[in-house]
Motif scaffolding. Structure first.
Motif, PDB file in Angstrom:
ATOM      1  N   ALA A 291      38.972  44.292  44.348  1.00  0.00           N
ATOM      2  CA  ALA A 291      38.731  43.378  45.458  1.00  0.00           C
ATOM      3  C   ALA A 291      37.417  43.732  46.157  1.00  0.00           C
ATOM      4  CB  ALA A 291      39.895  43.426  46.436  1.00  0.00           C
ATOM      5  N   LYS A 292      37.101  44.998  46.215  1.00  0.00           N
ATOM      6  CA  LYS A 292      35.871  45.421  46.891  1.00  0.00           C
ATOM      7  C   LYS A 292      34.640  45.082  46.047  1.00  0.00           C
ATOM      8  CE  LYS A 292      34.181  48.798  49.935  1.00  0.00           C
ATOM      9  NZ  LYS A 292      34.357  48.542  51.330  1.00  0.00           N
ATOM     10  N   LEU A 293      34.748  45.208  44.748  1.00  0.00           N
ATOM     11  CA  LEU A 293      33.602  44.966  43.883  1.00  0.00           C
ATOM     12  C   LEU A 293      33.382  43.490  43.568  1.00  0.00           C
ATOM     13  CD1 LEU A 293      33.985  47.868  41.303  1.00  0.00           C
ATOM     14  CD2 LEU A 293      32.322  47.680  43.151  1.00  0.00           C
ATOM     15  N   TYR A 294      34.467  42.737  43.500  1.00  0.00           N
ATOM     16  CA  TYR A 294      34.376  41.334  43.075  1.00  0.00           C
ATOM     17  C   TYR A 294      34.884  40.433  44.188  1.00  0.00           C
ATOM     18  CZ  TYR A 294      33.713  43.634  38.624  1.00  0.00           C
ATOM     19  OH  TYR A 294      33.253  44.439  37.620  1.00  0.00           O
ATOM     20  N   GLN A 295      33.963  39.838  44.922  1.00  0.00           N
ATOM     21  CA  GLN A 295      34.288  39.035  46.096  1.00  0.00           C
ATOM     22  C   GLN A 295      35.133  37.798  45.774  1.00  0.00           C
ATOM     23  OE1 GLN A 295      32.962  39.887  49.294  1.00  0.00           O
ATOM     24  NE2 GLN A 295      32.241  41.767  48.358  1.00  0.00           N
ATOM     25  N   ASP A 296      35.036  37.282  44.557  1.00  0.00           N
ATOM     26  CA  ASP A 296      35.729  36.043  44.208  1.00  0.00           C
ATOM     27  C   ASP A 296      37.042  36.272  43.462  1.00  0.00           C
ATOM     28  OD1 ASP A 296      34.444  37.034  41.986  1.00  0.00           O
ATOM     29  OD2 ASP A 296      33.871  35.079  41.210  1.00  0.00           O
ATOM     30  N   VAL A 297      37.559  37.486  43.488  1.00  0.00           N
ATOM     31  CA  VAL A 297      38.796  37.807  42.787  1.00  0.00           C
ATOM     32  C   VAL A 297      39.913  38.044  43.791  1.00  0.00           C
ATOM     33  CG1 VAL A 297      39.892  39.547  41.318  1.00  0.00           C
ATOM     34  CG2 VAL A 297      37.583  38.793  40.822  1.00  0.00           C
ATOM     35  N   LEU A 298      41.066  37.473  43.508  1.00  0.00           N
ATOM     36  CA  LEU A 298      42.244  37.728  44.326  1.00  0.00           C
ATOM     37  C   LEU A 298      43.042  38.846  43.665  1.00  0.00           C
ATOM     38  CD1 LEU A 298      44.148  37.057  46.659  1.00  0.00           C
ATOM     39  CD2 LEU A 298      45.217  35.354  45.174  1.00  0.00           C
ATOM     40  N   VAL A 299      43.319  39.888  44.422  1.00  0.00           N
ATOM     41  CA  VAL A 299      44.047  41.047  43.926  1.00  0.00           C
ATOM     42  C   VAL A 299      45.406  41.094  44.605  1.00  0.00           C
ATOM     43  CG1 VAL A 299      44.079  43.578  43.848  1.00  0.00           C
ATOM     44  CG2 VAL A 299      41.928  42.342  43.494  1.00  0.00           C
TER      45      VAL A 299
END
Length: 168
Positions: free
Chosen positions: A1-9
């Motif tokens: 989530a921290k590295l990829y702004q467009d990903v929902l974790v």
């Protein structure tokens, strides 16, 4: 989530208030609470709370593209319900993967038992290696190392495996 702004974790752990609260605090501390859901979950139970808001499109295949699990294989009594959870939550897609990281603190035969069960459950092992803790050394997985391996040496290694659906 921290590295990829467009990903929902979705981050989950056993439904213990203290565990779940700590996960939620970690998401807030890392400024990702807006894209990192924290959900209490017991393996083998209804996965719909985990999958909520995943695959929002009506025609989307339900499930996660990636399931990452750590320290989940130490108790062979829970392997069946853990595998059931993987079956219920991993998207039925040729690109979906499960990444598992496991310590060897309960021995190699516990991991070996899991590998047999996961294969019977429709998964294929794509990657299966041993990695030295804190180092860069890597070697192929081997249950045969159990013979003659002392506990101190065994604890210096973790298992890294990637699973996928055998057929979609």
């Amino acid at each position: 989530a921290k590295l990829y702004q467009d990903v929902l974790v979705t981050c989950s752990d056993y439904p213990d208030e203290a565990l779940v609260r700590t996960l939620a605090e970690n998401a807030k501390r890392n400024h990702v609470a807006d894209r990192c859901r924290v959900v209490p979950y017991g393996w083998g139970s209804d996965p719909s709370p985990l999958l909520l808001s995943q695959n929002a499109q009506a025609d989307a295949v339900p499930g996660f593209d990636l399931v990452f699990a750590a320290d989940t294989l130490w108790n062979s009594d829970t392997h069946a319900i853990f595998i059931q959870t993987l079956q219920l939550t991993l998207k039925r897609s040729p690109n979906a993967r499960v990444i598992l990281v496991a310590g060897l603190h309960t021995g190699r035969y516990v991991i070996h038992s899991f590998l047999r069960l996961v294969n019977e459950a429709g998964f294929a092992t794509e990657t299966l290696t041993e990695r030295r803790v804190g180092g860069i050394e890597e070697r192929p997985w081997s249950v045969e190392r159990a013979d003659g391996e002392d506990e101190q040496e065994r604890r210096r290694w973790i298992i890294w495996m990637v699973l996928r659906w055998r057929e979609c």
